[in-house]
Design an enzyme around this catalytic site. Sequence first.
Site: not given
Ligand SMILES: Cc1cc2nc3c(=O)[nH]c(=O)nc-3n(C[C@H](O)[C@H](O)[C@H](O)COP(=O)(O)OP(=O)(O)OC[C@H]3O[C@@H](n4cnc5c(N)ncnc54)[C@H](O)[C@@H]3O)c2cc1C
Length: 436
Positions: A12, A14, A16, A176, A321
């Site tokens: 991932g 994203g 994190g 939003e 965050q």
């Molecule tokens: C429309 C929307 C609006 C949002 N607005 C806000 C906001 O205003 N403020 C805020 O703080 N948060 C907001 N969020 C929430 C925030 O985006 C998430 O909490 C944050 O992205 C979580 O981070 P993460 O690293 O856990 O996951 P993500 O950022 O979702 O990253 C996950 C990554 O893992 C990859 N992945 C997933 N499964 C696999 C797999 N099996 N194999 C390989 N890669 C994989 C994906 O492609 C992605 O790149 C919003 C979310 C959405 C959907």
Amino acid sequence: MLDSAPRVVIVGGGFGGLAAAKALRNTDVRVVLVDRQNHHLFQPLLYQVATSVLSPGQIASPIRNILRRQLNTTVILGEAVGVDIDRRCVFVDSADRAGVALNYDYLILATGASHSYFGHDEFARFAPGLKSLADAVSIRNHILRAFEQAEAEEDPKRHRDLLTFVLVGAGPTGVEMAGALAILVRSTLRSEFRRVDPTQARIVLIDMAPRVLGAFAESLSAAARTRLEELGVEVRLGHGVDLIDADGVVVGGERIASKTVIWTAGVAPSPAGKWLKAPTDRAGRVRVQPDLRVPGHPEIFVVGDTASLDQDGRPLAGVAQVAMQQGRYAGRLIRRRILGQPAPPPFRYFDKGTMAVVGKGFAVLQTGRLRLSGFLAWLAWAAVHLEFLAQSSLRVSVFVQWVWLYLTGQRGSRLIVDHHGPSRVDSPSIVFHEPS
Ligand SMILES: Cc1cc2nc3c(=O)[nH]c(=O)nc-3n(C[C@H](O)[C@H](O)[C@H](O)COP(=O)(O)OP(=O)(O)OC[C@H]3O[C@@H](n4cnc5c(N)ncnc54)[C@H](O)[C@@H]3O)c2cc1C
């Protein structure tokens, strides 16, 4: 870098995963970051792509470009499909190979979340969610095409259904999106059509909760609702949707005819808990220890939306965050272990505040005891979002676009472009019902 250096696999890229990779920048490890997309996506601005404010390239950057100077890190485009915790390997499907085993000494799972239709997956066909760039472009195409079809339609009785937009879920994304849609129809589009009046478009925001933005203080929820209603959005609270089909939605026994329904309600975590066979919470997020490790597996960390951790008796929210701070913590903990330093204190989330924007020049903000709504909150929202975009080129481009929109009402990206790419694997296919 020695081939014998410990290997850290991060799944991932994203918020994190990227934070974890960056925290390992100056550590003697081999980092392999696997993502099924080639880009890091700034999800908080997805709604601006869906409503034509920004183009996809303004809120996403290639992961390998972001990490180009980090020589201990290899980026792999592939989809993780499972983990063998005994053999310590992740199985990855790439373009031409399935189930390639990738060995690790440390594993960080940061695979985020997808949509949840609360047991009604049949709604997905008619009400796509907003989670990826493809979703945002598909929704943008559909909204713009609805106006085009209404303009081409001689029968004025059909204009109403075509120009009724329903958003299900009044959390930050729904609020939003509704605000941005209202501004789109009432400013940018208003002078461009002849047979239909875009300002007559109906925007309905539905939630079963008694207020919008339920995670915010009541005074801010009320301010956001008032603002939405000033923009012409119909806010319907207290009833969930009973049905979504090709002709619209049924809510509280009443049918609302619409050809565009957008799901902005629940999220479901990635299947990481199933891969690990680890304990999960009710939503399916992996229950991690206070140092973000999986019980019984000190070499495996789960961070972000796919992890479940309580702080002060309450679960941490699925926000960017939390994911960033957790990713950074996991990376630093691995670094300390490799350097033989003592473990850091347990993870503690530092809340920098929560915000949501409602249309042009208005946002709500809460941090500590501060509650703010209006233009100042919007300025803070804009500054924070610019700061957290992944690259300075995006910051400049988004800033210029926002200033242009603010001054002229003109949007950057109003093209209807159909990409017939493959659907994502773990989410329902995105199929809007085309107006007949
Ligand atoms: C429309 C929307 C609006 C949002 N607005 C806000 C906001 O205003 N403020 C805020 O703080 N948060 C907001 N969020 C929430 C925030 O985006 C998430 O909490 C944050 O992205 C979580 O981070 P993460 O690293 O856990 O996951 P993500 O950022 O979702 O990253 C996950 C990554 O893992 C990859 N992945 C997933 N499964 C696999 C797999 N099996 N194999 C390989 N890669 C994989 C994906 O492609 C992605 O790149 C919003 C979310 C959405 C959907």
